[in-house]
Motif scaffolding. Structure first.
Motif, PDB file in Angstrom:
ATOM      1  N   GLU A  21       0.857  -1.188   0.000  1.00 22.76           N
ATOM      2  CA  GLU A  21       0.000   0.000   0.000  1.00 22.76           C
ATOM      3  C   GLU A  21       0.895   1.240   0.000  1.00 22.76           C
ATOM      4  OE1 GLU A  21      -0.184  -2.560   2.515  1.00 22.76           O
ATOM      5  OE2 GLU A  21      -1.852  -1.871   3.771  1.00 22.76           O
ATOM      6  N   ILE A  22       0.461   2.267  -0.739  1.00 26.84           N
ATOM      7  CA  ILE A  22       1.298   3.482  -0.741  1.00 26.84           C
ATOM      8  C   ILE A  22       1.343   4.106   0.657  1.00 26.84           C
ATOM      9  CG2 ILE A  22       1.060   3.970  -3.223  1.00 26.84           C
ATOM     10  CD1 ILE A  22      -0.948   6.222  -2.423  1.00 26.84           C
ATOM     11  N   ALA A  23       0.363   3.786   1.523  1.00 23.96           N
ATOM     12  CA  ALA A  23       0.370   4.296   2.908  1.00 23.96           C
ATOM     13  C   ALA A  23       1.600   3.818   3.676  1.00 23.96           C
ATOM     14  CB  ALA A  23      -0.894   3.859   3.639  1.00 23.96           C
ATOM     15  N   ARG A  24       2.274   2.786   3.173  1.00 25.80           N
ATOM     16  CA  ARG A  24       3.474   2.288   3.867  1.00 25.80           C
ATOM     17  C   ARG A  24       4.750   2.978   3.382  1.00 25.80           C
ATOM     18  NH1 ARG A  24       2.019  -1.622   7.238  1.00 25.80           N
ATOM     19  NH2 ARG A  24       0.100  -2.746   6.751  1.00 25.80           N
ATOM     20  N   HIS A  25       4.630   3.826   2.359  1.00 25.34           N
ATOM     21  CA  HIS A  25       5.808   4.581   1.902  1.00 25.34           C
ATOM     22  C   HIS A  25       5.954   5.825   2.778  1.00 25.34           C
ATOM     23  CE1 HIS A  25       6.199   1.920  -1.464  1.00 25.34           C
ATOM     24  NE2 HIS A  25       5.054   2.289  -2.013  1.00 25.34           N
ATOM     25  N   GLN A  26       7.160   6.048   3.273  1.00 24.88           N
ATOM     26  CA  GLN A  26       7.333   7.126   4.261  1.00 24.88           C
ATOM     27  C   GLN A  26       7.020   8.513   3.691  1.00 24.88           C
ATOM     28  OE1 GLN A  26      11.233   6.560   5.927  1.00 24.88           O
ATOM     29  NE2 GLN A  26      10.578   4.850   7.192  1.00 24.88           N
ATOM     30  N   LEU A  27       7.311   8.719   2.396  1.00 21.23           N
ATOM     31  CA  LEU A  27       7.044  10.054   1.847  1.00 21.23           C
ATOM     32  C   LEU A  27       5.548  10.305   1.678  1.00 21.23           C
ATOM     33  CD1 LEU A  27      10.015  10.454  -0.665  1.00 21.23           C
ATOM     34  CD2 LEU A  27       9.694  11.582   1.536  1.00 21.23           C
ATOM     35  N   GLU A  49       4.419  11.320   5.046  1.00 22.55           N
ATOM     36  CA  GLU A  49       4.733  12.734   5.327  1.00 22.55           C
ATOM     37  C   GLU A  49       3.537  13.618   4.939  1.00 22.55           C
ATOM     38  OE1 GLU A  49       6.449  16.757   4.824  1.00 22.55           O
ATOM     39  OE2 GLU A  49       5.714  15.537   3.178  1.00 22.55           O
ATOM     40  N   HIS A  50       2.881  13.283   3.815  1.00 23.75           N
ATOM     41  CA  HIS A  50       1.696  14.057   3.409  1.00 23.75           C
ATOM     42  C   HIS A  50       0.543  13.838   4.397  1.00 23.75           C
ATOM     43  CE1 HIS A  50       3.362  15.593  -0.226  1.00 23.75           C
ATOM     44  NE2 HIS A  50       3.562  14.397  -0.758  1.00 23.75           N
ATOM     45  N   ILE A  51       0.364  12.597   4.826  1.00 28.14           N
ATOM     46  CA  ILE A  51      -0.731  12.312   5.774  1.00 28.14           C
ATOM     47  C   ILE A  51      -0.488  13.092   7.076  1.00 28.14           C
ATOM     48  CG2 ILE A  51      -1.897  10.486   7.125  1.00 28.14           C
ATOM     49  CD1 ILE A  51      -2.362   9.987   4.184  1.00 28.14           C
ATOM     50  N   ALA A  52       0.758  13.064   7.539  1.00 23.41           N
ATOM     51  CA  ALA A  52       1.077  13.801   8.778  1.00 23.41           C
ATOM     52  C   ALA A  52       0.870  15.300   8.574  1.00 23.41           C
ATOM     53  CB  ALA A  52       2.520  13.518   9.198  1.00 23.41           C
TER      54      ALA A  52
END
Ligand SMILES: Cc1cc2nc3c(=O)[nH]c(=O)nc-3n(C[C@H](O)[C@H](O)[C@H](O)COP(=O)(O)OP(=O)(O)OC[C@H]3O[C@@H](n4cnc5c(N)ncnc54)[C@H](O)[C@@H]3O)c2cc1C
Length: 388
Positions: free
Chosen positions: A266-272, A275-278
């Motif tokens: 899932e793209i939710a597991r990519h840290q960058l 960064e957008h979610i945060a």
């Protein structure tokens, strides 16, 4: 407002939002005005949320009204702008400055949706500085005669009543309750907008337009104060709506990032992407805190109308909340578009629509620049007011 009425109101807002969503999405994609906001607003009794119950409204305090607008804001800036135009800057000046007779004549009808409201301050040659307005009035017997053009008015093409500001022979501004159905009123919808296709924005012209003397709002010559006072409720409404935009961008981004797979996960597991979610979550949490603080300050000021300190505090907090919320919402929409990738840059998905629509929140009800000058003057002292 008691707790039971508050809960019922927020339930009605939720039901309205669920019903309006598919309608507004279709209107947006078809690039047309959403004419169902008014009937659904009427169905759920949302057309006078802060108007006192004795005049047909729900009697909500500013904090509750802000929560309602934050929920409505999730449905889009176009839907929320209808409520700002109709209630926050349309009904509000009559609530605060109207005579008991004016309140009886206009507020119950507005709350029932029989009269759509708007606020006409901006002109082609007078935006950030409304004192440069060219609309004039003169008194003739028991009437005022108004001449001039107002520009970029939310609900201006659908309004039955527009709170209109004009300059008198002495050069001072007065406010009028203008019924739009008389001879000498011409209007034109402004359709070449970057966003908000589902909301009405218009210009109108008054040509020797007769306004009965009893429709003067407040004292003659006091119109500029009424306009600036109304911007407090207007800015709060924009800030609350922007909070809704941020919440929707967060919900959409989280759902999409959990579903979309790239590079085997899932793209939710990519840290960058995280960064957008945060970033969106920080936009949400800071905006919510400031909107609620500003709304509470407005409630405190309303409870003690003679207290100048509370009035000034409500005014600066509304400006600060609007400045912060509109920029945070722009950032949140931009990040949500990025999380959606190519699909984000499309009006078929919610983030792209929010991005196009919420940009206007950094312009109307005081541009970023004007609000920054206001905040700086608040910190530095009145003698540093740069726009004087
Ligand atoms: C969709 C939409 C809905 C609207 N709804 C309403 C409504 O319901 N009622 C209403 O009355 N108006 C409404 N407006 C008008 C809105 O409030 C004005 O557009 C806004 O106040 C800016 O005025 P302007 O467009 O004339 O820009 P200008 O005042 O010409 O400003 C242009 C630029 O110059 C900057 N600027 C101007 N003066 C200064 C200064 N002293 N220092 C630094 N920078 C400065 C501005 O910040 C801006 O970046 C609406 C506008 C839009 C787009």
């Amino acid at each position: 407002m008691d707790q039971a009425s508050r809960e019922q109101l927020l339930k009605d807002v939720e039901a309205f939002c669920q019903e309006i969503r598919p309608i507004d999405e279709l209107c947006y994609v078809e690039h047309r005005f959403n004419d169902q906001v008014l009937p659904l607003g009427r169905k759920y009794n949302l057309l006078g949320i802060p108007v006192p119950t004795e005049y047909g409204g729900r009697g909500a305090d500013a904090v509750t009204y802000a929560r309602a607008l934050a929920r409505i804001g999730q449905e889009g800036t176009g839907v929320r702008t209808f409520f700002s135009g109709h209630t926050s800057i349309g009904e509000a000046p009559i609530m605060y400055w109207g005579t008991p007779e004016q309140k009886k004549r206009y507020l119950p009808a507005a709350c029932k949706g029989e009269k759509i409201m708007a606020f006409g301050l901006t002109e082609p040659e007078a935006g950030s500085n409304p004192l440069e307005m060219q609309m004039t009035y003169e008194r003739r017997g028991d009437k005022f005669i108004l001449n001039g053009v107002k520009y970029l008015i939310s609900n201006g093409g659908i309004a039955d009543v527009i709170i209109t500001f004009a300059k008198g022979p002495h050069g001072r501004v007065s406010a009028f309750i203008v019924d739009t159905r008389g001879p000498g009123f011409a209007k034109e919808d402004l359709l070449a907008k970057c966003g908000m296709p589902t909301s009405n924005t218009a210009m109108f012209e008054l040509n020797n337009y007769e306004v009965p003397a009893e429709n003067l709002l407040g004292e003659e010559g006091n119109g500029f104060r009424i306009a600036m006072g109304t911007l407090v409720t207007g800015r709060l409404s924009v800030a609350a709506g922007c909070l809704g935009v941020i919440v929707d961008c967060l919900n959409e981004s989280v759902t999409y990032a959990r579903e979309r797979h790239q590079h085997g996960k899932e793209i939710a597991r990519h840290q960058l992407v995280q960064e957008h979610i945060a970033g969106i979550e920080m936009d949400r949490v800071t905006t919510e805190a400031l909107v609620l603080q500003a709304a509470a300050a407005k409630d405190a000021a309303d409870a003690a109308p003679a207290n100048l300190e509370l009035k000034n505090r409500a005014e600066i907090l509304a400006a600060q909340a609007k400045l912060h919320a509109s920029n945070a919402a722009w950032d949140a929409a931009d990040r949500a578009v990025q999380v959606f990738g190519g699909r984000g840059w499309s009006t078929l998905y919610r983030p792209g629509r929010h991005l196009m629509d919420v940009r206007v929140c950094r312009i109307y009800e005081g541009t970023d620049e004007i609000l920054k000058l206001k905040v700086a003057a608040y910190v530095l002292g009145k003698e540093y007011e740069a726009y004087k």
